[in-house]
Motif scaffolding. Structure first.
Motif, mmCIF file in Angstrom:
data_model
loop_
_atom_site.group_PDB
_atom_site.id
_atom_site.type_symbol
_atom_site.label_atom_id
_atom_site.label_comp_id
_atom_site.label_asym_id
_atom_site.label_seq_id
_atom_site.Cartn_x
_atom_site.Cartn_y
_atom_site.Cartn_z
ATOM 1 N N GLY A 14 0.820 -1.195 0.000
ATOM 2 C CA GLY A 14 0.000 0.000 0.000
ATOM 3 C C GLY A 14 0.856 1.248 0.000
ATOM 4 O O GLY A 14 1.952 1.263 0.571
ATOM 5 N N ALA A 16 0.439 5.326 0.914
ATOM 6 C CA ALA A 16 -0.420 6.343 1.520
ATOM 7 C C ALA A 16 0.200 7.718 1.317
ATOM 8 O O ALA A 16 1.319 7.968 1.775
ATOM 9 N N ILE A 43 -2.372 -1.112 -3.620
ATOM 10 C CA ILE A 43 -3.403 -0.276 -2.997
ATOM 11 C C ILE A 43 -2.818 1.116 -2.814
ATOM 12 O O ILE A 43 -1.676 1.252 -2.366
ATOM 13 N N ILE A 44 -3.587 2.139 -3.155
ATOM 14 C CA ILE A 44 -3.105 3.511 -2.953
ATOM 15 C C ILE A 44 -4.194 4.336 -2.282
ATOM 16 O O ILE A 44 -5.376 4.259 -2.651
ATOM 17 N N SER A 45 -3.800 5.071 -1.259
ATOM 18 C CA SER A 45 -4.745 5.930 -0.547
ATOM 19 C C SER A 45 -4.185 7.347 -0.519
ATOM 20 O O SER A 45 -2.966 7.552 -0.564
ATOM 21 N N THR A 130 -14.341 4.739 -0.984
ATOM 22 C CA THR A 130 -13.795 3.663 -1.818
ATOM 23 C C THR A 130 -14.771 3.235 -2.914
ATOM 24 O O THR A 130 -14.538 2.258 -3.607
ATOM 25 N N ALA A 172 -5.289 2.610 4.146
ATOM 26 C CA ALA A 172 -4.633 1.601 3.309
ATOM 27 C C ALA A 172 -4.645 0.243 3.988
ATOM 28 O O ALA A 172 -4.862 -0.793 3.338
ATOM 29 N N ALA A 177 -3.902 -3.637 2.640
ATOM 30 C CA ALA A 177 -2.449 -3.536 2.463
ATOM 31 C C ALA A 177 -1.735 -4.263 3.605
ATOM 32 O O ALA A 177 -2.085 -4.109 4.778
ATOM 33 N N ILE A 180 3.004 -1.076 4.166
ATOM 34 C CA ILE A 180 2.572 0.262 3.755
ATOM 35 C C ILE A 180 3.749 1.224 3.676
ATOM 36 O O ILE A 180 4.524 1.369 4.619
#
Length: 266
Positions: A14, A16, A43-45, A130, A172, A177, A180
């Motif tokens: 992930g 962040a 995963i990207i936040s 999301t 994330a 994730a 991270i």
């Protein structure tokens, strides 16, 4: 160029990305380093400017395309006057910019799993975005209280995610994730200048309060990248090339060490 693709095949990685107005250009340098090292982001936040860059990355825009967008963008391009009791400006133009770049898309269309952090100004709770419209979610996450009028999504009045979690590490993690990488733009104190107008004053006040409130979450990152942006201010777009380079240099060595740790763990 070092290629280490495959070192993170066993873990969901992930990324962040925190908020920070123009300082967010450092995220572009981080994405450049990630690409060069062959790290796959699952995963990207993002929060605020981090949400904007996260959305572009999630829909397949490479770092150099995002750099081109940043170089052509003035902060004032994202704002317009608002006839609202809740804010002096609207960031509706920011939503238009997102739509022009990636289309009027929803989260389920993303190539990389995307999450955006916002805050419910009524309940005081963190909101995890999301699903639904991406442009509207980026707008909500970027609504600095007192400056921009809130964005209403599913009946909730939403403002900047940085109010509660400026670097959306926990988001994330909640999205799945397992390791991270987080980018905090404010660990080193940025330059403080005497405010020239109301917007400057509100920005300085907001980010001063936000930094201390959100920093405890940083310990939950597996790798925390903290570029030293102390010589840059929040709004000067002429700084963008130097900010990108600072982000890249801060990320490169730390990411190489991160990959070595993952290899040992696997």
């Amino acid at each position: 160029m070092v290629q280490m693709a495959g070192n993170n095949d066993k873990k969901k990685i992930g990324l962040a990305l925190g908020g920070g107005v123009v300082l967010g250009a450092a995220h572009i340098g981080v994405l450049q380093a990630i690409k060069e090292l062959g790290i796959r982001i699952d995963i990207i936040s993002g929060t605020s400017i981090g949400a904007f860059i996260a959305a572009l990355h999630a829909f397949g825009k490479p770092w150099y395309d995002i750099e081109e967008v940043a170089m052509d963008l003035e902060w004032i391009d994202t704002a317009s006057l608002a006839l609202s009791q809740y804010g002096i400006l609207s960031n509706h133009k920011l939503g238009e910019i997102v739509r022009n770049i990636i289309g009027d898309v929803t989260f389920r269309d993303a190539k990389v799993q995307l999450g955006i952090a916002a805050s419910d100004v009524v309940t005081g709770e963190r909101v995890r975005l999301t699903q639904g419209n991406v442009a509207g979610s980026v707008m909500a996450s970027s609504c600095i209280p007192g400056i921009f009028k809130p964005v209403t999504i599913n009946g909730a009045m939403l403002v900047d995610g940085g109010l509660l979690e400026n670097v959306p590490i926990m988001l994330a993690r909640e999205m799945g994730a397992e390791a991270i990488i987080a980018v905090d733009l404010f660990t080193a104190s940025h330059s403080r200048q005497v405010p020239e107008n109301l917007v400057d004053l509100l920005l300085n006040t907001y980010y001063s309060a936000m930094i201390n409130a959100s920093r405890p979450y940083n310990r939950y990152a597996d790798l925390l990248i903290t570029p030293d942006l102390s010589e840059f201010n929040l709004l000067g777009t002429d700084q963008i090339p130097a900010i990108i380079q600072t982000g890249y240099l801060a990320a490169r060595d730390k990411l190489e060490e991160f990959l070595r740790r993952l290899s040992v763990e696997d």
